[in-house]
Design a protein around this motif. Structure first.
Motif, PDB file in Angstrom:
ATOM      1  N   HIS A  72       0.851  -1.180   0.000  1.00 33.72           N
ATOM      2  CA  HIS A  72       0.000   0.000   0.000  1.00 33.72           C
ATOM      3  C   HIS A  72       0.892   1.236   0.000  1.00 33.72           C
ATOM      4  O   HIS A  72       2.044   1.186   0.425  1.00 33.72           O
ATOM      5  CB  HIS A  72      -0.912   0.015   1.232  1.00 33.72           C
ATOM      6  CG  HIS A  72      -1.968  -1.035   1.198  1.00 33.72           C
ATOM      7  ND1 HIS A  72      -3.039  -0.994   0.337  1.00 33.72           N
ATOM      8  CD2 HIS A  72      -2.117  -2.179   1.914  1.00 33.72           C
ATOM      9  CE1 HIS A  72      -3.794  -2.052   0.514  1.00 33.72           C
ATOM     10  NE2 HIS A  72      -3.265  -2.793   1.466  1.00 33.72           N
ATOM     11  N   VAL A  73       0.367   2.331  -0.463  1.00 32.95           N
ATOM     12  CA  VAL A  73       1.137   3.565  -0.523  1.00 32.95           C
ATOM     13  C   VAL A  73       1.501   4.014   0.886  1.00 32.95           C
ATOM     14  O   VAL A  73       0.652   4.057   1.779  1.00 32.95           O
ATOM     15  CB  VAL A  73       0.337   4.679  -1.246  1.00 32.95           C
ATOM     16  CG1 VAL A  73       1.077   5.998  -1.208  1.00 32.95           C
ATOM     17  CG2 VAL A  73       0.043   4.266  -2.675  1.00 32.95           C
ATOM     18  N   GLU A  74       2.754   4.316   1.082  1.00 36.51           N
ATOM     19  CA  GLU A  74       3.234   4.820   2.365  1.00 36.51           C
ATOM     20  C   GLU A  74       4.015   6.106   2.131  1.00 36.51           C
ATOM     21  O   GLU A  74       4.670   6.255   1.106  1.00 36.51           O
ATOM     22  CB  GLU A  74       4.182   3.815   3.030  1.00 36.51           C
ATOM     23  CG  GLU A  74       3.521   2.545   3.476  1.00 36.51           C
ATOM     24  CD  GLU A  74       4.509   1.604   4.154  1.00 36.51           C
ATOM     25  OE1 GLU A  74       5.684   1.997   4.350  1.00 36.51           O
ATOM     26  OE2 GLU A  74       4.109   0.498   4.488  1.00 36.51           O
ATOM     27  N   VAL A  75       3.939   6.994   3.099  1.00 35.14           N
ATOM     28  CA  VAL A  75       4.724   8.221   3.057  1.00 35.14           C
ATOM     29  C   VAL A  75       5.598   8.215   4.296  1.00 35.14           C
ATOM     30  O   VAL A  75       5.100   8.181   5.415  1.00 35.14           O
ATOM     31  CB  VAL A  75       3.815   9.476   3.032  1.00 35.14           C
ATOM     32  CG1 VAL A  75       4.644  10.741   3.039  1.00 35.14           C
ATOM     33  CG2 VAL A  75       2.900   9.427   1.830  1.00 35.14           C
TER      34      VAL A  75
ATOM     35  N   LEU B  49      -2.428  -1.493  12.031  1.00 31.32           N
ATOM     36  CA  LEU B  49      -3.692  -1.518  12.776  1.00 31.32           C
ATOM     37  C   LEU B  49      -4.726  -0.581  12.158  1.00 31.32           C
ATOM     38  O   LEU B  49      -5.909  -0.931  12.054  1.00 31.32           O
ATOM     39  CB  LEU B  49      -3.450  -1.156  14.246  1.00 31.32           C
ATOM     40  CG  LEU B  49      -2.683  -2.192  15.065  1.00 31.32           C
ATOM     41  CD1 LEU B  49      -2.337  -1.632  16.444  1.00 31.32           C
ATOM     42  CD2 LEU B  49      -3.475  -3.483  15.173  1.00 31.32           C
ATOM     43  N   VAL B  50      -4.288   0.592  11.740  1.00 30.44           N
ATOM     44  CA  VAL B  50      -5.204   1.541  11.088  1.00 30.44           C
ATOM     45  C   VAL B  50      -5.690   0.955   9.758  1.00 30.44           C
ATOM     46  O   VAL B  50      -6.884   1.045   9.426  1.00 30.44           O
ATOM     47  CB  VAL B  50      -4.523   2.906  10.879  1.00 30.44           C
ATOM     48  CG1 VAL B  50      -5.345   3.808   9.964  1.00 30.44           C
ATOM     49  CG2 VAL B  50      -4.279   3.581  12.214  1.00 30.44           C
ATOM     50  N   THR B  51      -4.787   0.330   9.020  1.00 29.76           N
ATOM     51  CA  THR B  51      -5.166  -0.300   7.757  1.00 29.76           C
ATOM     52  C   THR B  51      -6.197  -1.396   7.998  1.00 29.76           C
ATOM     53  O   THR B  51      -7.210  -1.490   7.291  1.00 29.76           O
ATOM     54  CB  THR B  51      -3.921  -0.877   7.048  1.00 29.76           C
ATOM     55  OG1 THR B  51      -3.019   0.195   6.762  1.00 29.76           O
ATOM     56  CG2 THR B  51      -4.288  -1.583   5.762  1.00 29.76           C
TER      57      THR B  51
ATOM     58  N   LEU C 201     -10.024  -1.368   6.555  1.00 28.69           N
ATOM     59  CA  LEU C 201     -10.509  -2.445   5.699  1.00 28.69           C
ATOM     60  C   LEU C 201     -11.695  -3.179   6.329  1.00 28.69           C
ATOM     61  O   LEU C 201     -12.639  -3.567   5.632  1.00 28.69           O
ATOM     62  CB  LEU C 201      -9.373  -3.416   5.381  1.00 28.69           C
ATOM     63  CG  LEU C 201      -8.307  -2.853   4.422  1.00 28.69           C
ATOM     64  CD1 LEU C 201      -7.066  -3.727   4.426  1.00 28.69           C
ATOM     65  CD2 LEU C 201      -8.871  -2.718   3.015  1.00 28.69           C
ATOM     66  N   ALA C 202     -11.654  -3.356   7.652  1.00 26.42           N
ATOM     67  CA  ALA C 202     -12.792  -3.982   8.340  1.00 26.42           C
ATOM     68  C   ALA C 202     -14.029  -3.091   8.226  1.00 26.42           C
ATOM     69  O   ALA C 202     -15.147  -3.585   7.998  1.00 26.42           O
ATOM     70  CB  ALA C 202     -12.443  -4.244   9.804  1.00 26.42           C
ATOM     71  N   PHE C 203     -13.839  -1.786   8.358  1.00 23.82           N
ATOM     72  CA  PHE C 203     -14.951  -0.839   8.198  1.00 23.82           C
ATOM     73  C   PHE C 203     -15.543  -0.941   6.789  1.00 23.82           C
ATOM     74  O   PHE C 203     -16.762  -0.986   6.611  1.00 23.82           O
ATOM     75  CB  PHE C 203     -14.473   0.585   8.485  1.00 23.82           C
ATOM     76  CG  PHE C 203     -15.521   1.638   8.233  1.00 23.82           C
ATOM     77  CD1 PHE C 203     -16.543   1.854   9.151  1.00 23.82           C
ATOM     78  CD2 PHE C 203     -15.483   2.402   7.083  1.00 23.82           C
ATOM     79  CE1 PHE C 203     -17.512   2.814   8.914  1.00 23.82           C
ATOM     80  CE2 PHE C 203     -16.444   3.374   6.840  1.00 23.82           C
ATOM     81  CZ  PHE C 203     -17.466   3.577   7.765  1.00 23.82           C
ATOM     82  N   PHE C 204     -14.663  -0.991   5.776  1.00 23.29           N
ATOM     83  CA  PHE C 204     -15.137  -1.119   4.399  1.00 23.29           C
ATOM     84  C   PHE C 204     -15.919  -2.417   4.216  1.00 23.29           C
ATOM     85  O   PHE C 204     -16.944  -2.444   3.521  1.00 23.29           O
ATOM     86  CB  PHE C 204     -13.980  -1.085   3.403  1.00 23.29           C
ATOM     87  CG  PHE C 204     -13.256   0.228   3.344  1.00 23.29           C
ATOM     88  CD1 PHE C 204     -13.878   1.421   3.652  1.00 23.29           C
ATOM     89  CD2 PHE C 204     -11.922   0.271   2.968  1.00 23.29           C
ATOM     90  CE1 PHE C 204     -13.209   2.636   3.590  1.00 23.29           C
ATOM     91  CE2 PHE C 204     -11.240   1.475   2.901  1.00 23.29           C
ATOM     92  CZ  PHE C 204     -11.879   2.653   3.207  1.00 23.29           C
TER      93      PHE C 204
ATOM     94  N   ALA D 126      -8.238  -7.181   5.723  1.00 22.12           N
ATOM     95  CA  ALA D 126      -8.163  -6.702   7.109  1.00 22.12           C
ATOM     96  C   ALA D 126      -7.455  -7.736   7.980  1.00 22.12           C
ATOM     97  O   ALA D 126      -6.604  -7.374   8.817  1.00 22.12           O
ATOM     98  CB  ALA D 126      -9.562  -6.422   7.660  1.00 22.12           C
ATOM     99  N   ALA D 127      -7.767  -9.010   7.779  1.00 18.29           N
ATOM    100  CA  ALA D 127      -7.101 -10.067   8.542  1.00 18.29           C
ATOM    101  C   ALA D 127      -5.620 -10.111   8.216  1.00 18.29           C
ATOM    102  O   ALA D 127      -4.780 -10.293   9.124  1.00 18.29           O
ATOM    103  CB  ALA D 127      -7.759 -11.417   8.253  1.00 18.29           C
TER     104      ALA D 127
END
Length: 149
Positions: free
Chosen positions: A66-69, A90-92, A96-99, A139-140
């Motif tokens: 995934h894109v990281e800065v 954890l944020v990712t 993803l779980a929210f989506f 998410a998993a």
């Protein structure tokens, strides 16, 4: 995730990409050479692209692509970089779980109403269901990545 599962997703992604190319070429040739465009080509392209994104999402997550800065990585200690990596995973996973949950609600609504695509009449709930599965698996994977940064 198992290698066989990820390998199957790579194969599926390749097939979906080939299908996108085939639909586009067929539509362009039909439209500009034969004056007979492929019926539903625009809608089919949209659906295939969505399916391709959902097929590739777990692959991208598993490879941590995934894109990281990392604007400050050069001034942080390795311990802080590791902590930020765990936090990002954890944020990712949470996003993803929210989506997955939101797409599940959409899929349920679409199944209840029998929603179908406009041109081809494809069941929209099935496509949303693929998104649910993709986001949940991703998410998993992200959560597992938080344990092994």
């Amino acid at each position: 995730m198992t290698r066989a599962f990820l390998s199957a997703l790579r194969g599926l992604s390749a097939l979906l990409l080939a299908a996108l190319i085939l639909v586009t070429v067929t539509d362009v040739v039909g439209r500009y050479i034969l004056n007979a465009p492929l019926p539903g080509a625009f809608e089919l392209t949209q659906i295939l692209l969505a399916l391709l994104v959902f097929a590739a999402l777990p692959l991208t997550t598993a490879r941590r692509e995934h894109v990281e800065v990392d604007l400050m990585a050069h001034v942080l200690t390795p311990r802080l970089i590791r902590a930020f990596g765990i936090f990002a995973a954890l944020v990712t996973a949470a996003a993803l779980a929210f989506f997955a949950v939101r797409l599940g609600i959409v899929a349920g609504d679409q199944a209840a109403t029998g929603a179908r695509s406009a041109a081809l009449g494809l069941p929209m709930a099935a496509i949303a269901g693929v998104g649910v599965a993709s986001c949940a698996v991703s998410a998993a994977i992200a959560l597992a990545g938080a344990r092994n940064p």
